[in-house]
Scaffold this motif. Structure first.
Motif, PDB file in Angstrom:
ATOM      1  N   ASP A  31       0.858  -1.187   0.000  1.00  0.00           N
ATOM      2  CA  ASP A  31       0.000   0.000   0.000  1.00  0.00           C
ATOM      3  C   ASP A  31       0.892   1.235   0.000  1.00  0.00           C
ATOM      4  OD1 ASP A  31      -1.928   1.918   0.260  1.00  0.00           O
ATOM      5  OD2 ASP A  31      -2.682   1.222   2.190  1.00  0.00           O
ATOM      6  N   THR A  32       0.883   1.954  -1.094  1.00  0.00           N
ATOM      7  CA  THR A  32       1.752   3.127  -1.242  1.00  0.00           C
ATOM      8  C   THR A  32       1.011   4.437  -1.008  1.00  0.00           C
ATOM      9  OG1 THR A  32       1.313   3.158  -3.619  1.00  0.00           O
ATOM     10  CG2 THR A  32       3.241   1.911  -2.884  1.00  0.00           C
ATOM     11  N   ARG A  33      -0.228   4.367  -0.499  1.00  0.00           N
ATOM     12  CA  ARG A  33      -1.011   5.592  -0.315  1.00  0.00           C
ATOM     13  C   ARG A  33      -0.577   6.379   0.911  1.00  0.00           C
ATOM     14  NH1 ARG A  33      -6.757   2.936  -0.185  1.00  0.00           N
ATOM     15  NH2 ARG A  33      -5.500   1.545   1.073  1.00  0.00           N
ATOM     16  N   GLY A  34       0.064   5.737   1.866  1.00  0.00           N
ATOM     17  CA  GLY A  34       0.522   6.436   3.057  1.00  0.00           C
ATOM     18  C   GLY A  34      -0.586   6.814   4.021  1.00  0.00           C
ATOM     19  N   VAL A  35      -1.651   6.041   4.068  1.00  0.00           N
ATOM     20  CA  VAL A  35      -2.770   6.311   4.973  1.00  0.00           C
ATOM     21  C   VAL A  35      -2.585   5.455   6.225  1.00  0.00           C
ATOM     22  CG1 VAL A  35      -5.275   6.186   5.260  1.00  0.00           C
ATOM     23  CG2 VAL A  35      -4.301   6.796   3.035  1.00  0.00           C
ATOM     24  N   ALA A  36      -2.458   6.106   7.370  1.00  0.00           N
ATOM     25  CA  ALA A  36      -2.285   5.374   8.624  1.00  0.00           C
ATOM     26  C   ALA A  36      -3.641   4.880   9.116  1.00  0.00           C
ATOM     27  CB  ALA A  36      -1.642   6.272   9.669  1.00  0.00           C
ATOM     28  N   LEU A  37      -3.743   3.594   9.397  1.00  0.00           N
ATOM     29  CA  LEU A  37      -4.973   3.002   9.906  1.00  0.00           C
ATOM     30  C   LEU A  37      -4.771   2.636  11.360  1.00  0.00           C
ATOM     31  CD1 LEU A  37      -5.863   0.623   6.953  1.00  0.00           C
ATOM     32  CD2 LEU A  37      -6.769   2.901   7.389  1.00  0.00           C
ATOM     33  N   GLU A  38      -5.662   3.109  12.212  1.00  0.00           N
ATOM     34  CA  GLU A  38      -5.572   2.764  13.626  1.00  0.00           C
ATOM     35  C   GLU A  38      -6.242   1.437  13.912  1.00  0.00           C
ATOM     36  OE1 GLU A  38      -6.875   5.903  16.153  1.00  0.00           O
ATOM     37  OE2 GLU A  38      -5.834   7.429  14.980  1.00  0.00           O
ATOM     38  N   GLN A  39      -7.312   1.134  13.182  1.00  0.00           N
ATOM     39  CA  GLN A  39      -8.061  -0.085  13.434  1.00  0.00           C
ATOM     40  C   GLN A  39      -8.818  -0.454  12.166  1.00  0.00           C
ATOM     41  OE1 GLN A  39     -11.077   0.314  16.463  1.00  0.00           O
ATOM     42  NE2 GLN A  39     -10.675  -1.751  17.221  1.00  0.00           N
ATOM     43  N   VAL A  40      -8.943  -1.746  11.901  1.00  0.00           N
ATOM     44  CA  VAL A  40      -9.704  -2.213  10.742  1.00  0.00           C
ATOM     45  C   VAL A  40     -10.698  -3.262  11.206  1.00  0.00           C
ATOM     46  CG1 VAL A  40      -7.856  -1.770   9.092  1.00  0.00           C
ATOM     47  CG2 VAL A  40      -8.026  -3.999  10.179  1.00  0.00           C
ATOM     48  N   GLY A  41     -11.712  -3.512  10.410  1.00  0.00           N
ATOM     49  CA  GLY A  41     -12.681  -4.555  10.735  1.00  0.00           C
ATOM     50  C   GLY A  41     -14.099  -4.090  10.509  1.00  0.00           C
ATOM     51  N   VAL A  42     -15.023  -4.909  10.927  1.00  0.00           N
ATOM     52  CA  VAL A  42     -16.456  -4.635  10.791  1.00  0.00           C
ATOM     53  C   VAL A  42     -17.036  -4.521  12.185  1.00  0.00           C
ATOM     54  CG1 VAL A  42     -18.654  -5.526   9.940  1.00  0.00           C
ATOM     55  CG2 VAL A  42     -16.559  -5.933   8.640  1.00  0.00           C
ATOM     56  N   SER A  43     -17.845  -3.503  12.405  1.00  0.00           N
ATOM     57  CA  SER A  43     -18.500  -3.367  13.702  1.00  0.00           C
ATOM     58  C   SER A  43     -19.950  -2.960  13.495  1.00  0.00           C
ATOM     59  CB  SER A  43     -17.785  -2.320  14.565  1.00  0.00           C
ATOM     60  OG  SER A  43     -17.846  -1.057  13.947  1.00  0.00           O
ATOM     61  N   ASP A  44     -20.764  -3.287  14.489  1.00  0.00           N
ATOM     62  CA  ASP A  44     -22.194  -2.945  14.481  1.00  0.00           C
ATOM     63  C   ASP A  44     -22.893  -3.408  13.203  1.00  0.00           C
ATOM     64  OD1 ASP A  44     -21.941  -1.706  16.982  1.00  0.00           O
ATOM     65  OD2 ASP A  44     -21.283   0.160  16.047  1.00  0.00           O
TER      66      ASP A  44
END
Length: 80
Positions: free
Chosen positions: A45-58
């Motif tokens: 991933d070369t977009r440089g977007v920092a993700l704190e958390q991933v997944g599905v909720s609610d």
């Protein structure tokens, strides 16, 4: 019994004399099908977007359950 469907119709529903008739079980020519699909998930991933958390909720999903009298009850399942 075998059924053959004419799949060589033009946009107006009439037979296109330029196209040969094929049954629905005749495979498409290999040239029209992709040979391989790129593995996008396995590429960096070369977009440089920092993700704190991933997944599905609610997640909410419509379901049908049986009540005590064996009647159907429509409800929404909520999954956290």
């Amino acid at each position: 019994m075998s059924t053959t469907h004419n799949t060589s119709l033009s946009g107006d529903g009439h037979h296109d004399p330029q196209q040969p008739e094929r049954s629905l079980t005749t495979p498409l020519p290999t040239a029209t099908m992709p040979q391989t699909l790129p593995d996008i998930q396995n590429t960096p991933d070369t977009r440089g977007v920092a993700l704190e958390q991933v997944g599905v909720s609610d997640l909410k999903y419509p379901i049908t359950v049986l009540d005590r009298a064996q009647g159907k009850q429509h409800t929404i399942a909520s999954l956290a």
